[in-house]
Design an enzyme around this catalytic site. Structure first.
Site, PDB file in Angstrom:
ATOM      1  N   HIS A   1      23.384  76.419  33.237  1.00  0.00           N
ATOM      2  CA  HIS A   1      23.052  76.579  31.809  1.00  0.00           C
ATOM      3  C   HIS A   1      22.054  75.494  31.424  1.00  0.00           C
ATOM      4  CE1 HIS A   1      24.657  77.004  27.377  1.00  0.00           C
ATOM      5  NE2 HIS A   1      23.337  77.099  27.463  1.00  0.00           N
TER       6      HIS A   1
ATOM      7  N   HIS B   1      18.232  74.506  29.219  1.00  0.00           N
ATOM      8  CA  HIS B   1      17.099  74.776  28.339  1.00  0.00           C
ATOM      9  C   HIS B   1      15.907  73.936  28.796  1.00  0.00           C
ATOM     10  CE1 HIS B   1      19.548  76.831  25.214  1.00  0.00           C
ATOM     11  NE2 HIS B   1      20.496  76.013  25.656  1.00  0.00           N
TER      12      HIS B   1
ATOM     13  N   LYS C   1      21.672  86.836  28.295  1.00  0.00           N
ATOM     14  CA  LYS C   1      22.326  85.888  27.394  1.00  0.00           C
ATOM     15  C   LYS C   1      22.670  86.539  26.063  1.00  0.00           C
ATOM     16  CE  LYS C   1      23.821  81.964  25.766  1.00  0.00           C
ATOM     17  NZ  LYS C   1      23.227  80.639  25.975  1.00  0.00           N
TER      18      LYS C   1
ATOM     19  N   HIS D   1      27.298  82.615  24.462  1.00  0.00           N
ATOM     20  CA  HIS D   1      27.582  81.528  23.523  1.00  0.00           C
ATOM     21  C   HIS D   1      28.774  81.982  22.692  1.00  0.00           C
ATOM     22  CE1 HIS D   1      26.313  78.123  20.777  1.00  0.00           C
ATOM     23  NE2 HIS D   1      27.202  78.781  20.038  1.00  0.00           N
TER      24      HIS D   1
END
Length: 349
Positions: A13, A15, A99, A136
């Protein structure tokens, strides 16, 4: 134990952002991880296979020279994602997951899902084509307390989702509560979960006590000490469905230190070292390799990495800020020490 050699881990996970900041970010992860699941919440979001392939190419180009770091791409699920796009993503060979952001749950999630019922065909296609749904896990209803949003999602959304799609492989990302740990343990073998370093090492006092600390603000927010203890027990237990996912999320310093600071903690420059610190605190360093290097690859059905890396117990102090495009980014532990170092890391600050 003052030195630990493990199979090179993966980050399930991550970014990285895009544009001129990409090269300022990706090298930290490339020094530590063999692969990473790359989040699609760019502006605009990565909703098509074409966009995912292009983002992968930009990420590969931004890696340090000689790096073998492999970005594993994701699609951003919307109410209108067609099953045909999921099929194209699976056929591309570069998209590993899809996602699910509940609309409005976190950074750049406004285009996310408003009603899971609208995604039925896409979810069926994700299962059919053996992709993974990364979630999420929070509800966004304004009447739900922010500290209860994860627990509400488990009961109201995730339980019914797993029942409705019995072939769907799901990763519940960045667990924050004891309740979530219990839910995953009791769930089917096709349900896995990632845990971040910040949620293993901090509780909500670290965000709020003595003044608001914007660089400790992430979503889902830090929870109670009993929740942190439950997460640490799960991560160090050897249970194969808990694995590493940093959720490292860079934001320029001015976007954090403002009246409405962005959610996200930048841990990439010291993520693996922080996990080592957390495991060491409870005498569980011998189980770090499973959590960091084996469980995630096994869950995703990918081969384990063959390379190794070594961590040394040697405190190092992080700088107050690091370059980020035309500005600066403040990593977790900025100006303070972390107890471990990555041996031979050319990118250590």
């Amino acid at each position: 134990m003052d030195s630990l050699t493990i199979t090179q881990p993966d980050d399930w996970h991550l970014h990285l952002r895009d544009g001129d900041v990409l090269a300022d970010v990706v090298h930290w992860s490339a020094a530590r991880f063999g692969r990473a699941i790359i989040m699609p919440n760019l502006v605009p979001p990565v909703t098509t296979t074409e966009a995912a392939v292009a983002y992968r190419e930009r990420t590969l180009a931004a890696r340090p020279a000689g790096s073998g770091f492999e970005p594993l791409m994701t699609l951003y699920l919307t109410d209108n994602t067609p099953a045909a796009e999921i099929e194209r993503a699976a056929a591309s060979g570069v998209v590993q997951a899809v996602k699910l952001y509940p609309a409005g749950a976190t950074t750049n999630s406004d285009s996310g899902v408003t009603d899971l019922g609208r995604c039925h065909d896409a979810l069926e296609a994700i299962a059919e084509h053996d992709l993974t749904l990364c979630i999420h896990g929070e509800v966004t209803a304004p009447g739900v307390d922010i500290f209860d949003r994860e627990a509400a999602f488990l009961d109201e959304r995730l339980g019914p989702l797993l029942d409705a799609h019995p072939r769907l492989r799901v990763v519940l990302e960045h667990l924050t509560t004891r309740r979530a740990v219990e839910f995953v343990r009791a769930g089917p073998e096709r349900l896995g979960a990632t845990i971040t370093p910040q949620h293993l090492l901090m509780n909500r006092n670290d965000l709020l006590a003595g003044g608001i600390r914007p660089h400790h603000y992430c979503l889902p927010v830090l929870k109670r000490e009993r929740d942190r203890e439950a997460l640490l027990e799960a991560a160090t237990s050897g249970h194969p469905r808990f694995f590493l996912g940093t959720d490292s999320a860079p934001h320029e310093r001015g976007q954090k230190e403002t009246a409405c600071g962005c959610a996200g903690i930048f841990t990439a420059p010291l993520a693996l070292e922080l996990y080592a610190e957390a495991f060491d605190a409870v005498g569980a360093l011998a189980r770090l390799e499973g959590f960091a290097s084996h469980h995630g690859a096994d869950f995703y059905g990918l081969p384990r990495n063959r390379d190794t890396l070594t961590l040394r117990r040697a405190p190092r102090r992080l700088p107050d800020a690091l370059p980020y495009g035309r500005g600066w980014i403040v990593p977790l532990r900025a100006g303070a020490e972390v107890a471990w170092q990555l041996a031979g890391d050319p990118a250590s600050p």
